[in-house]
Design an enzyme around this catalytic site. Sequence first.
Site, PDB file in Angstrom:
ATOM      1  N   CYS A 272     -11.765   3.529   0.874  1.00 25.47           N
ATOM      2  CA  CYS A 272     -11.247   2.162   0.969  1.00 25.47           C
ATOM      3  C   CYS A 272     -12.259   0.997   1.252  1.00 25.47           C
ATOM      4  CB  CYS A 272     -10.122   2.164   1.967  1.00 25.47           C
ATOM      5  SG  CYS A 272      -8.944   3.177   1.751  1.00 25.47           S
TER       6      CYS A 272
ATOM      7  N   HIS B 124      -8.967  -5.286   4.346  1.00 26.14           N
ATOM      8  CA  HIS B 124      -8.386  -4.108   3.665  1.00 26.14           C
ATOM      9  C   HIS B 124      -6.721  -4.087   4.060  1.00 26.14           C
ATOM     10  CE1 HIS B 124      -7.546  -0.108   2.395  1.00 26.14           C
ATOM     11  NE2 HIS B 124      -7.402   0.319   3.363  1.00 26.14           N
TER      12      HIS B 124
ATOM     13  N   ASN C  59      -1.210   0.287   0.032  1.00 28.52           N
ATOM     14  CA  ASN C  59      -2.711   0.447   0.455  1.00 28.52           C
ATOM     15  C   ASN C  59      -3.120   1.024  -1.008  1.00 28.52           C
ATOM     16  OD1 ASN C  59      -5.163   1.325   1.036  1.00 28.52           O
ATOM     17  ND2 ASN C  59      -4.582   2.566   2.778  1.00 28.52           N
TER      18      ASN C  59
END
Length: 320
Positions: A111, A247, A277
């Site tokens: 990520c 994020h 996500n």
Amino acid sequence: MTSRIIGTGSYVPARVVTNDELAQIVDTSDEWISGRTGIHKRRIAVEESTGYMAAEAARRALENAGITAEELELILVGTTTGEHCFPSVACEVQGEIGAVNAVAYDISAACSGFLFAMDTLQAFIRAGVYKTGLVIGADCLSKLIDWEDRGTCVLFGDGAGAAVMRAEDFGLIHTVMGSDGERGNVLSCVARTNGSFVDKRTPQLGYVYMDGQEVFKFAVKKVPECIRQVLDESGTDIEQIKYFVLHQANYRIVEAVAKRLKQPMDKFPMNMERYGNTSAATVPILLDEMNREGKLEPGDRIVLSGFGAGLTWGAALLEW
């Protein structure tokens, strides 16, 4: 000399999967998912590959920047979900968009991939090696998810985001990166299980595993720390920051980071409720939406920050 973002682009699959739809296959509900994560729906790739999404985001970023693919000298893709071990997703993008003059390769930082790619391009530009490059965060985590595991399948979506960066006198001010390999077991995915003709087993792909509590504790501690670090090392007062583009993993994580930084929530834009996500794609997708909605003005100072498997984390301070 530094680098400046001169164009952004993003792509998400057309297929929308709501929390109610997931409730038909696992023991969950819209209330359970949204209350714990802030996620209401996500986009899931049906025919799109990671390379396809990355190339579409790249095309839109080039159009937004007003340059041609031939002007690119470097393409970096932060991803962990390429369809092939090789060629890289970056090379697929290069071929798709016709960036004949670019060097292309992938960066694996989960990520945090987009931020790591941005930092890498910044180093090349500051060293005078390249002047114009493209950084992309793209992932298709839906193919690595166990759709019977409520703890992970409700969290993730697919997508890609991109940014064109060019050598300028202002732009990216300072970056920090970090990793902790000793704690990598809390968020992992086996690429391919062992197996060959020797042991008579067929290699199989693994699924994403996550210790949710450990990841949460890691994120709410490390993200504020690296944001303070990038501000302190650049001599920047936190009150100068217009937005913190984090994020998009979990609403509660963003809320906890804002609280620890003692900053109002309106400085923390979010879109996880629509996309979930999307791993390395979350930061550039959100940045592209903010850019196209006119929320970013020349001179604005913003912080980008991400965290992910590895464990990895990073932050970037830039002037728009």
